[in-house]
Structures are given as structure tokens and as C-alpha cells.
Write a protein that holds these residues in place. Structure first.
Motif, PDB file in Angstrom:
ATOM      1  N   PRO A   3       0.711  -0.918   0.041  1.00 45.33           N
ATOM      2  CA  PRO A   3      -0.013   0.421   0.051  1.00 45.33           C
ATOM      3  C   PRO A   3       0.942   1.590   0.247  1.00 45.33           C
ATOM      4  O   PRO A   3       0.255   2.329  -0.639  1.00 45.33           O
ATOM      5  CB  PRO A   3      -0.348   0.308   1.639  1.00 45.33           C
ATOM      6  CG  PRO A   3       0.081  -0.735   2.053  1.00 45.33           C
ATOM      7  CD  PRO A   3       0.830  -1.901   1.179  1.00 45.33           C
ATOM      8  N   PRO A   8       2.171   2.609  -9.232  1.00 42.43           N
ATOM      9  CA  PRO A   8       1.315   2.201  -8.545  1.00 42.43           C
ATOM     10  C   PRO A   8       1.038   0.779 -10.246  1.00 42.43           C
ATOM     11  O   PRO A   8       0.108  -0.114  -9.803  1.00 42.43           O
ATOM     12  CB  PRO A   8      -0.197   2.966  -9.542  1.00 42.43           C
ATOM     13  CG  PRO A   8       0.273   3.508  -9.688  1.00 42.43           C
ATOM     14  CD  PRO A   8       1.648   3.651  -9.182  1.00 42.43           C
ATOM     15  N   GLN A  45      -0.662   9.428  -0.787  1.00 44.48           N
ATOM     16  CA  GLN A  45      -1.093   8.664  -2.456  1.00 44.48           C
ATOM     17  C   GLN A  45      -0.857   7.161  -1.167  1.00 44.48           C
ATOM     18  O   GLN A  45      -1.206   6.903  -1.291  1.00 44.48           O
ATOM     19  CB  GLN A  45       0.591   8.897  -2.279  1.00 44.48           C
ATOM     20  CG  GLN A  45       0.712   7.869  -3.690  1.00 44.48           C
ATOM     21  CD  GLN A  45       1.900   8.153  -4.412  1.00 44.48           C
ATOM     22  OE1 GLN A  45       3.052   8.926  -4.170  1.00 44.48           O
ATOM     23  NE2 GLN A  45       2.245   8.006  -5.881  1.00 44.48           N
ATOM     24  N   ASN A  49      -3.229   4.440  -1.411  1.00 41.14           N
ATOM     25  CA  ASN A  49      -2.585   2.850  -1.350  1.00 41.14           C
ATOM     26  C   ASN A  49      -3.355   1.954  -0.648  1.00 41.14           C
ATOM     27  O   ASN A  49      -3.685   0.835  -0.653  1.00 41.14           O
ATOM     28  CB  ASN A  49      -1.292   3.002  -1.815  1.00 41.14           C
ATOM     29  CG  ASN A  49      -1.080   3.402  -3.186  1.00 41.14           C
ATOM     30  OD1 ASN A  49      -1.531   3.467  -3.991  1.00 41.14           O
ATOM     31  ND2 ASN A  49       0.732   4.435  -3.388  1.00 41.14           N
ATOM     32  N   LYS A  52      -6.829   1.255  -0.979  1.00 36.40           N
ATOM     33  CA  LYS A  52      -6.905   0.087  -2.516  1.00 36.40           C
ATOM     34  C   LYS A  52      -6.331  -1.570  -1.622  1.00 36.40           C
ATOM     35  O   LYS A  52      -6.807  -2.219  -2.531  1.00 36.40           O
ATOM     36  CB  LYS A  52      -5.364   0.655  -3.511  1.00 36.40           C
ATOM     37  CG  LYS A  52      -6.854   1.728  -4.076  1.00 36.40           C
ATOM     38  CD  LYS A  52      -5.771   1.986  -5.521  1.00 36.40           C
ATOM     39  CE  LYS A  52      -4.205   2.171  -5.017  1.00 36.40           C
ATOM     40  NZ  LYS A  52      -3.604   2.135  -6.094  1.00 36.40           N
TER      41      LYS A  52
END
Length: 280
Positions: A3, A8, A45, A49, A52
């Protein structure tokens, strides 16, 4: 995917060196340290992450937290106080969820309740002090407002019911001044409690020590948080414009956006804590 990976498209890349947590407290800086001005971008950021990496868990946590706050808020007066008191307790749990994802351990919804198992009293005290701080700030602003317009004007309001005359009598300059002072006072209070939950949870600080440390760390990074503030405001403006352009889909877009934005902002606190409180 890690993460905290910057790229990415990569399956794994180590986090930036200044975001790497120490396995112990040997590199821990109790009062925090100054970091580069652009660090807030890396925090966001990392936060995104982190979302996600376990979107299902984060959505579950968000829904459960919303339901709990809603139910507690139904209790007249006391419910609002309890919500403030419990906020750092839940925040500490969110930080543990971020830490689990960072360590590539299996994240689970029950981590959101970690604050109820460790240092709960001190975490609740942070929330209580946060609530008292808000009461003091609001009380001070109300007192200034009454002192500015005078009791004679208040008597006139009781007869006429015209609130606009009150603000006109107070003057635009004083109104703007009150708003600015109120915002500054709230920023100071926010700085004092921003890192307090994770400091109490991870480093066994008491509430007062954690509040002092959080304020010191934020003070050392004023410019970083200024950039962070404008980035967040800009993102919300863009999001609002796009949502408005979508017409009837706006509500759906806002709901979906909240499910992404909230975990991102929460996880950004963890990334900021790791960068500011641990030496390279």
C-alpha cells in the motif's frame, strides 16, 4: 500490492525511506521532526494505496462507525459528548488497521475496536479534552459576540426579532475577525489532537503528553499542513464541480467519493505519523 508503493504499476516497491516504521521505539522522536514541505502529497498517496489494499475492510469499518455514531447521537445531549469522547478511541483502532496493512498482515474489521482494549481511558480523555476545547472556543466567541453588540442590541432583538440588524451593528470587520480567530483556535486544537490517539496507543503516552507532542510536531510542520490543507480544499472543489456536472448522479458520486476519501484521509494520518515521528 504494497500500500505504500509509489508506483501503482509495480507489484511491490518499498516505501520511501522516511516513511519506513521502526520495529521498535529506538528511532522514535517523542516531539516529532520537521519534514519536507511536499510530504503531504506522499501522505495522501500512501493513504489511497492503503485503501486500495483492503477496500472491503475499509468500507465495512466506515459503515460500522457511521451506524455507531448515528445511534449514539440519538441520545439527547449526552450522545454528542460520548461521540467526541469515543472519536480518539476509534481513531486509535483505525491506526492499527493501517499498521496491519503496512506490515502486510491480514487486515480485519475488528481492528477498529483495538482502542477499546488498550489505553482506553487515556484515549477517551483525549476526546474529552477535545470536547472541552470546542466548548471553550465556542464560549469565548459567543462572549465576544455579545460584548461587541451590547446588551441594548440584544434587548432590541427580543422586540424586533431582526437578526440582520445585529450583524450590521457589529460591523463586517469584527465579524470577519471573529471568524478568523475562531478558525485559528480550532486549528490549534486540531493540531493538539491530530496525532494524540496513535501516540497514546502505540507509545503508551498519557493524554496530556500525547497532546503536547502532537502540537509540537504539527508546529514544526506548519508549512506542510498548509500545503495539505490547500490540496484537500482543491480536491473537494474539483470533486464538487464534477459531481454538480453529473446532475442526478451527484448523490451517488458523493457517496462513492466518501467511501474512498474517508479511508484515504485516515490512512494519511498514519503515514504522516510514521514520517514525522521516526528518524530515517
Amino acid at each position: 500490492m504494497n500500500p505504500y508503493s509509489i508506483d501503482p504499476n509495480q507489484s511491490y516497491s518499498p516505501p520511501p525511506s522516511d516513511l519506513v516504521p521502526s520495529s521498535s521505539d529506538e528511532n522514535f522522536i517523542r516531539e516529532g521532526r520537521a519534514v519536507p514541505v511536499g510530504s503531504s502529497i506522499a501522505w495522501l498517496q500512501s493513504g489511497f494505496n492503503t485503501f486500495k489494499a483492503a477496500p472491503g475492510v475499509w468500507i465495512g469499518v466506515l459503515l460500522i462507525n457511521f451506524v455507531i455514531n448515528f445511534l449514539v447521537g440519538l441520545v439527547p445531549f449526552v450522545g454528542s459528548i460520548v461521540t467526541y469522547v469515543l472519536m480518539p478511541v476509534f481513531t486509535a483502532g483505525f491506526m492499527m488497521l493501517c499498521h496491519a496493512i503496512y506490515k502486510k498482515e491480514a487486515p480485519s474489521v475488528d481492528l477498529m475496536f483495538a482502542g477499546f482494549k488498550n489505553n482506553t481511558g487515556q484515549l477517551a480523555l483525549v476526546g474529552l479534552l477535545w470536547f472541552v476545547g470546542i466548548v471553550v472556543i465556542v464560549g469565548a466567541l459567543v462572549a465576544f459576540f455579545f460584548a461587541s453588540i451590547g446588551f441594548a442590541a440584544l434587548g432590541g432583538l427580543a422586540k424586533s426579532g431582526d437578526f440582520s440588524s445585529l450583524f450590521m451593528g457589529m460591523g463586517v470587520g469584527k465579524i470577519i475577525g471573529v471568524v478568523i480567530v475562531g478558525m485559528l483556535m480550532m486549528l490549534v486544537l486540531s493540531a493538539a489532537t491530530y496525532f494524540a490517539p496513535v501516540l497514546v496507543m502505540n507509545h503508551k503516552m498519557d493524554a496530556i503528553e500525547a497532546i503536547k507532542s502532537s502540537f509540537s510536531a504539527c508546529l514544526k510542520n506548519v508549512l506542510v499542513f498548509v500545503v495539505y490543507f490547500f490540496v484537500m480544499v482543491g480536491a473537494m472543489i474539483v470533486f464538487g464541480v464534477l459531481a454538480a456536472m453529473l446532475g442526478w448522479i451527484m448523490i451517488l458520486v458523493m457517496i462513492v467519493g466518501a467511501f474512498v476519501l474517508w479511508p484515504t484521509v485516515v490512512a494519511a494520518i498514519y503515514a504522516a505519523y510514521r514520517q514525522i515521528y521516526f528518524a530515517e
